[in-house]
Design a protein around this motif. Structure first.
Motif, PDB file in Angstrom:
ATOM      1  N   VAL A 302       0.847  -1.194   0.000  1.00  0.00           N
ATOM      2  CA  VAL A 302       0.000   0.000   0.000  1.00  0.00           C
ATOM      3  C   VAL A 302       0.881   1.242   0.000  1.00  0.00           C
ATOM      4  CG1 VAL A 302      -1.809  -1.240   1.247  1.00  0.00           C
ATOM      5  CG2 VAL A 302      -0.215   0.196   2.522  1.00  0.00           C
ATOM      6  N   THR A 303       0.328   2.355  -0.475  1.00  0.00           N
ATOM      7  CA  THR A 303       1.081   3.617  -0.464  1.00  0.00           C
ATOM      8  C   THR A 303       0.602   4.555   0.635  1.00  0.00           C
ATOM      9  OG1 THR A 303      -0.357   4.694  -2.098  1.00  0.00           O
ATOM     10  CG2 THR A 303       1.504   3.416  -2.948  1.00  0.00           C
ATOM     11  N   GLY A 304      -0.386   4.137   1.399  1.00  0.00           N
ATOM     12  CA  GLY A 304      -0.854   4.952   2.521  1.00  0.00           C
ATOM     13  C   GLY A 304      -1.982   4.261   3.263  1.00  0.00           C
ATOM     14  N   TYR A 305      -2.203   4.683   4.500  1.00  0.00           N
ATOM     15  CA  TYR A 305      -3.301   4.130   5.298  1.00  0.00           C
ATOM     16  C   TYR A 305      -3.775   5.161   6.322  1.00  0.00           C
ATOM     17  CZ  TYR A 305       0.588   3.042   8.505  1.00  0.00           C
ATOM     18  OH  TYR A 305       1.694   3.112   9.309  1.00  0.00           O
ATOM     19  N   ASN A 306      -4.938   4.876   6.883  1.00  0.00           N
ATOM     20  CA  ASN A 306      -5.632   5.800   7.764  1.00  0.00           C
ATOM     21  C   ASN A 306      -4.885   6.005   9.085  1.00  0.00           C
ATOM     22  OD1 ASN A 306      -8.034   7.347   8.178  1.00  0.00           O
ATOM     23  ND2 ASN A 306      -8.752   5.807   9.614  1.00  0.00           N
ATOM     24  N   LEU A 307      -4.925   7.239   9.589  1.00  0.00           N
ATOM     25  CA  LEU A 307      -4.385   7.553  10.904  1.00  0.00           C
ATOM     26  C   LEU A 307      -5.483   8.117  11.798  1.00  0.00           C
ATOM     27  CD1 LEU A 307      -0.911   9.249  10.252  1.00  0.00           C
ATOM     28  CD2 LEU A 307      -1.345   6.989  11.235  1.00  0.00           C
ATOM     29  N   GLY A 308      -5.231   8.050  13.093  1.00  0.00           N
ATOM     30  CA  GLY A 308      -6.190   8.577  14.062  1.00  0.00           C
ATOM     31  C   GLY A 308      -5.843   8.074  15.436  1.00  0.00           C
ATOM     32  N   ILE A 309      -6.863   7.731  16.196  1.00  0.00           N
ATOM     33  CA  ILE A 309      -6.652   7.254  17.553  1.00  0.00           C
ATOM     34  C   ILE A 309      -6.260   5.781  17.527  1.00  0.00           C
ATOM     35  CG2 ILE A 309      -9.047   6.546  18.008  1.00  0.00           C
ATOM     36  CD1 ILE A 309      -8.712   7.881  20.789  1.00  0.00           C
ATOM     37  N   TYR A 310      -5.328   5.401  18.391  1.00  0.00           N
ATOM     38  CA  TYR A 310      -4.884   4.013  18.499  1.00  0.00           C
ATOM     39  C   TYR A 310      -5.114   3.542  19.921  1.00  0.00           C
ATOM     40  CZ  TYR A 310      -2.838   3.791  13.870  1.00  0.00           C
ATOM     41  OH  TYR A 310      -2.671   3.771  12.503  1.00  0.00           O
ATOM     42  N   GLY A 311      -5.893   2.473  20.055  1.00  0.00           N
ATOM     43  CA  GLY A 311      -6.173   1.925  21.371  1.00  0.00           C
ATOM     44  C   GLY A 311      -5.126   0.922  21.800  1.00  0.00           C
ATOM     45  N   ARG A 312      -5.367   0.301  22.944  1.00  0.00           N
ATOM     46  CA  ARG A 312      -4.447  -0.716  23.455  1.00  0.00           C
ATOM     47  C   ARG A 312      -4.819  -2.061  22.828  1.00  0.00           C
ATOM     48  NH1 ARG A 312      -5.893   1.881  28.515  1.00  0.00           N
ATOM     49  NH2 ARG A 312      -4.325   3.428  29.061  1.00  0.00           N
ATOM     50  N   LEU A 324      -4.561   1.507  -2.692  1.00  0.00           N
ATOM     51  CA  LEU A 324      -4.186   0.422  -3.576  1.00  0.00           C
ATOM     52  C   LEU A 324      -4.810   0.669  -4.950  1.00  0.00           C
ATOM     53  CD1 LEU A 324      -4.654  -2.730  -1.296  1.00  0.00           C
ATOM     54  CD2 LEU A 324      -2.489  -1.964  -2.293  1.00  0.00           C
ATOM     55  N   PRO A 325      -4.391  -0.072  -5.992  1.00  0.00           N
ATOM     56  CA  PRO A 325      -4.997   0.132  -7.313  1.00  0.00           C
ATOM     57  C   PRO A 325      -6.502  -0.124  -7.364  1.00  0.00           C
ATOM     58  CG  PRO A 325      -2.907  -1.021  -7.542  1.00  0.00           C
ATOM     59  CD  PRO A 325      -3.196  -0.948  -6.067  1.00  0.00           C
ATOM     60  N   ASN A 326      -7.025  -0.943  -6.465  1.00  0.00           N
ATOM     61  CA  ASN A 326      -8.463  -1.228  -6.455  1.00  0.00           C
ATOM     62  C   ASN A 326      -9.225  -0.472  -5.364  1.00  0.00           C
ATOM     63  OD1 ASN A 326      -7.408  -2.592  -4.276  1.00  0.00           O
ATOM     64  ND2 ASN A 326      -8.451  -4.524  -4.684  1.00  0.00           N
ATOM     65  N   ALA A 333     -12.401  15.714   2.968  1.00  0.00           N
ATOM     66  CA  ALA A 333     -11.670  16.707   3.750  1.00  0.00           C
ATOM     67  C   ALA A 333     -11.774  16.358   5.230  1.00  0.00           C
ATOM     68  CB  ALA A 333     -12.225  18.099   3.481  1.00  0.00           C
ATOM     69  N   GLY A 334     -10.652  16.379   5.921  1.00  0.00           N
ATOM     70  CA  GLY A 334     -10.624  16.023   7.338  1.00  0.00           C
ATOM     71  C   GLY A 334     -10.066  14.641   7.597  1.00  0.00           C
ATOM     72  N   MET A 335      -9.928  13.817   6.549  1.00  0.00           N
ATOM     73  CA  MET A 335      -9.253  12.535   6.722  1.00  0.00           C
ATOM     74  C   MET A 335      -7.753  12.782   6.895  1.00  0.00           C
ATOM     75  SD  MET A 335     -11.003   9.965   3.930  1.00  0.00           S
ATOM     76  CE  MET A 335     -12.383   8.922   4.392  1.00  0.00           C
ATOM     77  N   VAL A 336      -7.089  11.875   7.626  1.00  0.00           N
ATOM     78  CA  VAL A 336      -5.644  11.990   7.840  1.00  0.00           C
ATOM     79  C   VAL A 336      -5.013  10.635   7.548  1.00  0.00           C
ATOM     80  CG1 VAL A 336      -3.805  12.525   9.479  1.00  0.00           C
ATOM     81  CG2 VAL A 336      -5.969  13.791   9.581  1.00  0.00           C
ATOM     82  N   PHE A 337      -3.902  10.657   6.807  1.00  0.00           N
ATOM     83  CA  PHE A 337      -3.264   9.416   6.368  1.00  0.00           C
ATOM     84  C   PHE A 337      -1.763   9.427   6.605  1.00  0.00           C
ATOM     85  CE2 PHE A 337      -7.045   9.907   3.730  1.00  0.00           C
ATOM     86  CZ  PHE A 337      -7.650   8.677   3.894  1.00  0.00           C
ATOM     87  N   HIS A 338      -1.221   8.210   6.731  1.00  0.00           N
ATOM     88  CA  HIS A 338       0.222   8.013   6.703  1.00  0.00           C
ATOM     89  C   HIS A 338       0.568   7.587   5.277  1.00  0.00           C
ATOM     90  CE1 HIS A 338       3.960   5.476   7.927  1.00  0.00           C
ATOM     91  NE2 HIS A 338       4.306   6.739   7.756  1.00  0.00           N
ATOM     92  N   MET A 339       1.219   8.463   4.535  1.00  0.00           N
ATOM     93  CA  MET A 339       1.596   8.197   3.151  1.00  0.00           C
ATOM     94  C   MET A 339       3.082   7.869   3.108  1.00  0.00           C
ATOM     95  SD  MET A 339      -1.406   8.663   1.980  1.00  0.00           S
ATOM     96  CE  MET A 339      -1.069   8.368   0.243  1.00  0.00           C
ATOM     97  N   TYR A 340       3.428   6.714   2.509  1.00  0.00           N
ATOM     98  CA  TYR A 340       4.836   6.335   2.533  1.00  0.00           C
ATOM     99  C   TYR A 340       5.281   5.721   1.214  1.00  0.00           C
ATOM    100  CZ  TYR A 340       3.336   1.511   3.806  1.00  0.00           C
ATOM    101  OH  TYR A 340       2.764   0.261   3.848  1.00  0.00           O
TER     102      TYR A 340
END
Length: 377
Positions: A302-312, A324-326, A333-340
């Protein structure tokens, strides 16, 4: 009951969901959604829930040991704690029955990692007249677009990532290991206001892209090596993410060429991350650009995925929205991602906020191969 902002808006999203599903009650057992709805983040040692009825006051049922912390952190006042010797399912189903909802239509996220087959069986056995409405993925859908409070936490976490990366570059030296680098990063998080010292993947950069999931080790790095640093600091449990290669000494020409391609194609990708853009189209910019530049033969991950709150939870990354291609979903607007982006033993990544006019980098570290300053005496 006075509901503080931003939880009033979050409850409005839940009520809209309940109306759309014709449900009377939302049972929340997904750790991140419990935190998002209540303000209190809890682990999964014993089964626990947050309940939001279409009418009436929301409530929580969890371990008695956790109840005081929940009362301190949450805006909710109806919080019940069971002793560890008792059965959580009995307390939870009794609380539903006590509120006259034994025959309710109960919406659940059937893809929640906490909603096991055993959990469903126990709930159905105790509430035979209830109707369970499966809404797989709603725990992620409800949280996909971040409100201003969440964006503020992500901005703070991004600043911690930037400051920690700078400190890591300044302190790392030949002869140190990736474990030493992890110790510097963990201490930096705490120094700059992060929640804890949990580090990401920090390792020697080598090969193609398989290094991305390597573990910390005690092998010393030497002049000419590259340290791959992925920093994942959290502020109020909201995680920003940042990757940079740190070269011990000047990087060679091949690495510079790879870095130029990764940065250029990722810049184009981030620029395209505007409200309404199709994720597959955004993904193609980086994926096809890297292959066309000849620095990777194929690009499978993948070239990126969702970021936000992370629980235990045991889940280190949130793949509820991925590039991904599919990927046929649309950015909002307002979504946040880790793009790598990665190739040839190095990687660059950013925490990116989607806006009306393209992506906005919340992380602001210099976009280049960082170099360890070697002082010759």
């Amino acid at each position: 009951m006075a509901i503080p902002a931003p939880f009033k808006e979050r409850l409005a999203r839940i009520y809209s969901l309940l109306d759309g599903a014709d449900a009377d009650l939302l049972l929340i057992d997904y750790s991140e959604l419990i935190a998002w709805a209540s303000g209190y983040i809890t682990g999964e040692t014993l089964y626990r829930v947050c309940m939001v009825p279409r009418e009436g006051e929301p409530w929580m049922v969890l371990r008695r040991l956790d109840a005081p912390q929940a009362q301190n952190r949450s805006w909710m006042s109806d919080i019940s704690g069971f002793p560890d010797s008792d059965d959580p399912y009995t307390w939870i189903t009794d609380s539903i029955r006590d509120r006259g909802l034994a025959g309710a239509k109960i919406a659940v996220d059937s893809s929640s990692y906490s909603h096991t087959v055993h959990t469903r069986q126990r709930l159905q056995e105790a509430l035979p007249d209830a109707v369970f409405i499966d809404l797989p993925g709603i725990s992620s859908t409800l949280r996909a677009v971040k409100d201003s409070t969440e964006i503020d936490y992500l901005q703070q976490a991004s600043k911690v990532a930037d400051q920690s990366m700078e400190r890591l570059q300044q302190m790392f030296a030949p002869g140190m290991s990736s474990r030493d680098a992890g110790a510097i990063a963990a201490a930096s998080y705490m120094m700059f206001g992060g929640d804890d010292g949990q580090v990401g993947r920090i390792c020697k950069g080598s090969g193609g892209f398989g290094f991305l999931h390597a573990e910390l080790d005690d092998i010393p790095l030497q002049m000419g090596d590259v340290l791959h640093a992925e920093l994942v600091p959290r502020v109020n449990h909201y995680s920003a993410r940042l990757m940079r290669p740190i070269s011990l000494g000047p990087p060679d020409g091949d690495l510079k060429k790879i870095a130029t391609s990764l940065i250029h194609n990722q810049d184009l990708q981030i620029e395209a991350m505007s409200d309404g853009a199709v994720a597959a189209d955004v993904d193609a910019i980086l994926r096809e650009g890297i292959v066309n530049d000849g620095i990777r033969d194929t690009y499978e991950n993948v070239t990126g995925y969702n970021l936000g709150i992370y629980g235990r939870t045991p889940r280190p990354s949130d793949f509820s929205y991925i590039f991904l291609p599919n990927s046929d979903w649309k950015l909002q607007a307002g979504m946040v991602f880790h793009m790598y982006a990665s190739a040839g033993g190095i990687a660059f990544s950013e925490t990116v906020l989607v806006t009306e006019n393209g992506g906005q980098r919340l992380t602001q570290s210099k976009r280049k191969i960082l170099e360890v300053l070697i002082v010759e005496l």
